[in-house]
Motif scaffolding. Structure first.
Motif, PDB file in Angstrom:
ATOM      1  N   LEU A   9       0.847  -1.193   0.000  1.00  0.00           N
ATOM      2  CA  LEU A   9       0.000   0.000   0.000  1.00  0.00           C
ATOM      3  C   LEU A   9       0.880   1.240   0.000  1.00  0.00           C
ATOM      4  N   ALA A  10       0.540   2.201  -0.856  1.00  0.00           N
ATOM      5  CA  ALA A  10       1.183   3.513  -0.827  1.00  0.00           C
ATOM      6  C   ALA A  10       0.103   4.529  -0.469  1.00  0.00           C
ATOM      7  N   VAL A  11       0.389   5.368   0.523  1.00  0.00           N
ATOM      8  CA  VAL A  11      -0.651   6.234   1.085  1.00  0.00           C
ATOM      9  C   VAL A  11      -0.115   7.650   1.240  1.00  0.00           C
ATOM     10  N   ALA A  12      -0.995   8.611   0.951  1.00  0.00           N
ATOM     11  CA  ALA A  12      -0.712  10.019   1.232  1.00  0.00           C
ATOM     12  C   ALA A  12      -1.912  10.603   1.961  1.00  0.00           C
ATOM     13  N   ARG A  13      -1.639  11.406   2.971  1.00  0.00           N
ATOM     14  CA  ARG A  13      -2.714  12.122   3.661  1.00  0.00           C
ATOM     15  C   ARG A  13      -2.255  13.546   3.937  1.00  0.00           C
ATOM     16  N   ILE A  14      -3.116  14.502   3.580  1.00  0.00           N
ATOM     17  CA  ILE A  14      -2.851  15.907   3.850  1.00  0.00           C
ATOM     18  C   ILE A  14      -3.917  16.386   4.823  1.00  0.00           C
ATOM     19  N   ASP A  15      -3.482  16.895   5.953  1.00  0.00           N
ATOM     20  CA  ASP A  15      -4.425  17.325   6.992  1.00  0.00           C
ATOM     21  C   ASP A  15      -3.853  18.580   7.644  1.00  0.00           C
ATOM     22  N   VAL A  59      -5.007   9.683  -0.419  1.00  0.00           N
ATOM     23  CA  VAL A  59      -4.746   8.851  -1.587  1.00  0.00           C
ATOM     24  C   VAL A  59      -4.269   7.492  -1.084  1.00  0.00           C
ATOM     25  N   VAL A  60      -4.858   6.415  -1.606  1.00  0.00           N
ATOM     26  CA  VAL A  60      -4.426   5.055  -1.255  1.00  0.00           C
ATOM     27  C   VAL A  60      -4.276   4.259  -2.540  1.00  0.00           C
ATOM     28  N   LEU A  61      -3.134   3.605  -2.703  1.00  0.00           N
ATOM     29  CA  LEU A  61      -2.858   2.743  -3.847  1.00  0.00           C
ATOM     30  C   LEU A  61      -2.505   1.353  -3.343  1.00  0.00           C
ATOM     31  N   GLY A  62      -3.106   0.316  -3.927  1.00  0.00           N
ATOM     32  CA  GLY A  62      -2.827  -1.058  -3.516  1.00  0.00           C
ATOM     33  C   GLY A  62      -2.549  -1.940  -4.708  1.00  0.00           C
ATOM     34  N   ASN A  63      -1.703  -2.961  -4.525  1.00  0.00           N
ATOM     35  CA  ASN A  63      -1.338  -3.839  -5.640  1.00  0.00           C
ATOM     36  C   ASN A  63      -1.976  -5.226  -5.550  1.00  0.00           C
ATOM     37  N   THR A  64      -3.192  -5.291  -5.000  1.00  0.00           N
ATOM     38  CA  THR A  64      -4.068  -6.439  -5.193  1.00  0.00           C
ATOM     39  C   THR A  64      -5.444  -5.889  -5.549  1.00  0.00           C
ATOM     40  N   ASP A  65      -6.373  -6.791  -5.877  1.00  0.00           N
ATOM     41  CA  ASP A  65      -7.719  -6.310  -6.204  1.00  0.00           C
ATOM     42  C   ASP A  65      -8.638  -6.293  -4.987  1.00  0.00           C
ATOM     43  N   VAL A  91      -2.150   3.785 -17.325  1.00  0.00           N
ATOM     44  CA  VAL A  91      -1.721   4.993 -16.606  1.00  0.00           C
ATOM     45  C   VAL A  91      -1.185   4.591 -15.232  1.00  0.00           C
ATOM     46  N   TRP A  92       0.009   5.068 -14.918  1.00  0.00           N
ATOM     47  CA  TRP A  92       0.693   4.757 -13.657  1.00  0.00           C
ATOM     48  C   TRP A  92       0.990   6.052 -12.916  1.00  0.00           C
ATOM     49  N   SER A  93       0.915   6.001 -11.591  1.00  0.00           N
ATOM     50  CA  SER A  93       1.257   7.176 -10.803  1.00  0.00           C
ATOM     51  C   SER A  93       1.685   6.737  -9.406  1.00  0.00           C
ATOM     52  N   THR A  94       1.975   7.713  -8.577  1.00  0.00           N
ATOM     53  CA  THR A  94       2.443   7.464  -7.222  1.00  0.00           C
ATOM     54  C   THR A  94       1.532   8.184  -6.228  1.00  0.00           C
ATOM     55  N   ALA A  95       1.619   7.773  -4.986  1.00  0.00           N
ATOM     56  CA  ALA A  95       0.831   8.442  -3.940  1.00  0.00           C
ATOM     57  C   ALA A  95       1.230   9.911  -3.822  1.00  0.00           C
ATOM     58  N   ARG A  96       2.514  10.193  -3.977  1.00  0.00           N
ATOM     59  CA  ARG A  96       2.981  11.581  -3.872  1.00  0.00           C
ATOM     60  C   ARG A  96       2.386  12.444  -4.988  1.00  0.00           C
ATOM     61  N   ASP A  97       2.447  11.954  -6.235  1.00  0.00           N
ATOM     62  CA  ASP A  97       1.919  12.727  -7.356  1.00  0.00           C
ATOM     63  C   ASP A  97       0.416  12.957  -7.233  1.00  0.00           C
ATOM     64  N   LEU A  98      -0.314  11.893  -6.881  1.00  0.00           N
ATOM     65  CA  LEU A  98      -1.767  12.026  -6.804  1.00  0.00           C
ATOM     66  C   LEU A  98      -2.193  12.934  -5.652  1.00  0.00           C
ATOM     67  N   ALA A  99      -1.431  12.934  -4.583  1.00  0.00           N
ATOM     68  CA  ALA A  99      -1.737  13.866  -3.492  1.00  0.00           C
ATOM     69  C   ALA A  99      -1.590  15.304  -3.962  1.00  0.00           C
ATOM     70  N   THR A 100      -0.577  15.559  -4.783  1.00  0.00           N
ATOM     71  CA  THR A 100      -0.404  16.897  -5.361  1.00  0.00           C
ATOM     72  C   THR A 100      -1.606  17.273  -6.213  1.00  0.00           C
ATOM     73  N   LEU A 101      -2.055  16.349  -7.051  1.00  0.00           N
ATOM     74  CA  LEU A 101      -3.210  16.592  -7.905  1.00  0.00           C
ATOM     75  C   LEU A 101      -4.465  16.895  -7.079  1.00  0.00           C
ATOM     76  N   VAL A 102      -4.773  16.003  -6.122  1.00  0.00           N
ATOM     77  CA  VAL A 102      -6.024  16.128  -5.378  1.00  0.00           C
ATOM     78  C   VAL A 102      -6.026  17.394  -4.522  1.00  0.00           C
ATOM     79  N   ASP A 103      -4.899  17.708  -3.916  1.00  0.00           N
ATOM     80  CA  ASP A 103      -4.856  18.906  -3.076  1.00  0.00           C
ATOM     81  C   ASP A 103      -5.027  20.167  -3.915  1.00  0.00           C
ATOM     82  N   ALA A 104      -4.461  20.166  -5.127  1.00  0.00           N
ATOM     83  CA  ALA A 104      -4.630  21.332  -6.005  1.00  0.00           C
ATOM     84  C   ALA A 104      -6.076  21.460  -6.475  1.00  0.00           C
TER      85      ALA A 104
END
Length: 480
Positions: free
Chosen positions: A63-69, A350-356, A274-287
């Motif tokens: 799991l890759a996770v980002a949280r902005i609070d 943001v949470v990313l997981g590598n199973t279904d 399409v591939w991304s990271t928790a860090r990149d997606l956190a930037t997107l969502v926060d913006a």
């Protein structure tokens, strides 16, 4: 006439029991091994502890996770990437993000100087939509899933590949290009236009229409208008012949079956490739939350789906208990993703997981929202199917009629093996303990002892066909 040697009834029972136990013990070596979240942890330890608590006993490998609070960005990785060079997951590990890409396609519509009420046949004149119902659909309808299009085109090819993917892990979108996607869309008759109905094919058509309006490929348009301005340098939109990201996570089913990455150029705007990271997606969502991202207005809810859920251009806004969350999730063959924010609290997750395995309840807990509406009930049907596949061959072989000759018995054994192979592939091993599979295998093999004394009298070629068919089916699933 040859016969198999008989043994005394009492000894036969004990011998069968010993054989069943031994076979079951050996079967444990090849029993399903559902992934588990290991002790590996990177990044913020406090966030990592919160993720483990929120994840519970889910079938997660990494799991890759980002949280902005409160303006503070926290990043963490848990578990491993899987694959031949498995390593601990970090916030910079690339994952397939699937349908989160749809939010960026919606943002393109909000950002570009293209009329949202333009008809798709006017924006995409080379698609063959003239004279077809789809040609009258607007870009806004495509972006908000109100075009009346199905989730995917119900073509024999895609249906067959989707079924095969569940059994073997193969990519169902492999080789699907832009022209095939547009041809499939042109052959589709919209139904229920104006109502929100999720559609991958609709979002793919939207992406290609927007790209055509700017005279550039979709992936270049996304980099130029969204990813570049936000500094999302670790997000990649891969065509079928592009190399996969280094250090990527490897996807699998919750039961452990390895899944191929999804590569289909025709579905890029919907999230395939399409591939991304928790860090990149956190930037997107926060913006997007702040309103500073290009096309951030796409997240504004415009159309009502249910009393608790509205949709903008690609982004959903849903009431979860006392929280209102703007979000989107994603799912490919072996990955699950979630990206969302709560305007009331300002929190981003943001949470990313590598199973279904489903990650939405975990992500909502990290947001401070009530996940009750997203927690699925126990899948009783799949539980029943898995248990029947495991135990019915052995039970039938043990308690049913003895075969009338040896090849009939071997055929029955081969069909039992096929049933076990099928259970191994499709079973819900995140719930059923894998030892059950081993017990089923032991019961099947031990039941063969009941067939001692069965005459060896094969009756022509047909008797061997009964053996060959299930053996070939089992081998095909295992080899593929």
């Amino acid at each position: 006439m040859l016969t198999l040697r008989r043994t005394r009834p009492g000894a036969k029972k004990w011998w069968a029991l010993a054989t069943a136990l031994a076979a079951g013990a050996l079967a444990m070596l090849i029993a399903p091994r559902p992934p588990t979240l290991g002790p590996e942890s990177t990044g913020d330890p406090e966030l990592a502890r919160a993720v483990r608590e929120a994840a519970g006993d889910g079938a997660f490998r990494g799991l890759a996770v980002a949280r902005i609070d409160g303006g503070r960005v926290r990043l963490a990785g848990l578990g491993v990437t899987g694959g031949p060079d498995s390593a601990p997951v970090t916030a910079d590990t690339p994952f397939e993000i699937g349908s989160i890409t749809k939010t960026m396609t919606g943002m393109l519509l909000a950002d570009l100087d293209v009329p949202v009420d333009a008809k798709v046949r006017d924006v995409l004149p080379d698609a063959g939509f003239e004279g077809r119902e789809l040609g009258d659909v607007t870009l806004a309808e495509l972006a908000s899933h109100r075009a009346g299009l199905p989730r995917v085109p119900l073509t024999p090819k895609l249906l067959a590949l989707s079924y095969l993917s569940n059994l073997t892990g193969l990519d169902p979108y492999a080789g699907t290009g832009r022209e095939e996607l547009l041809a499939d869309a042109a052959a589709t008759s919209p139904s229920g236009r104006g109502e929100v109905s999720y559609s991958n094919i609709g979002m793919a058509v939207l992406g290609f229409a927007l790209a055509h309006s700017q005279d550039m490929p979709y992936e270049e348009l996304l980099r130029t208008r969204i990813m570049g301005p936000l500094g999302m340098s670790s997000t990649t939109v891969l065509r079928s012949d592009d190399p996969l990201p280094p250090g990527r996570a490897h996807g699998s089913k919750a039961g452990g079956l390895a899944m191929d990455p999804w590569r289909g150029d025709g579905y890029l705007p919907a999230g395939v490739g399409v591939w991304s990271t928790a860090r990149d997606l956190a930037t997107l969502v926060d913006a997007v939350r702040k309103g500073t991202a290009p096309g951030a207005a796409a997240a504004e809810p415009r159309f009502t789906e249910t009393s608790k859920q509205r949709i903008g251009y690609g982004w959903y806004t849903t009431v979860f208990g006392d929280s209102t969350v703007t979000w989107h999730n994603g799912g490919t063959g072996g990955f699950r993703s979630f990206a969302g924010f709560d305007r009331g609290t300002g929190r981003v997750v943001v949470v990313l997981g590598n199973t279904d395995a489903d990650i939405e309840p975990m992500a909502l807990r990290l947001l401070g929202a009530d996940p009750t509406d997203r927690e699925g009930s126990l899948p009783f049907l799949m539980l029943a199917i898995t248990l029947v596949l495991i135990f019915s061959p052995g039970a039938e072989a043990w308690f049913g009629h003895r075969p009338y000759e040896v090849t009939a018995g071997v055929a029955k054994l081969m069909w039992g093996v096929f049933s076990l192979v099928l259970a191994w592939v499709v079973g819900i091993w995140a719930i059923i303990p894998p030892v059950a599979w081993a017990l089923g295998a032991g019961l099947l093999l031990a039941s063969v002892l009941r067939w001692r004394g069965v005459p060896f009298t094969p009756r022509g070629a047909r008797s061997w066909v009964r053996i060959a068919i299930p053996a070939l089916l089992s081998a095909a699933i295992l080899i593929i």
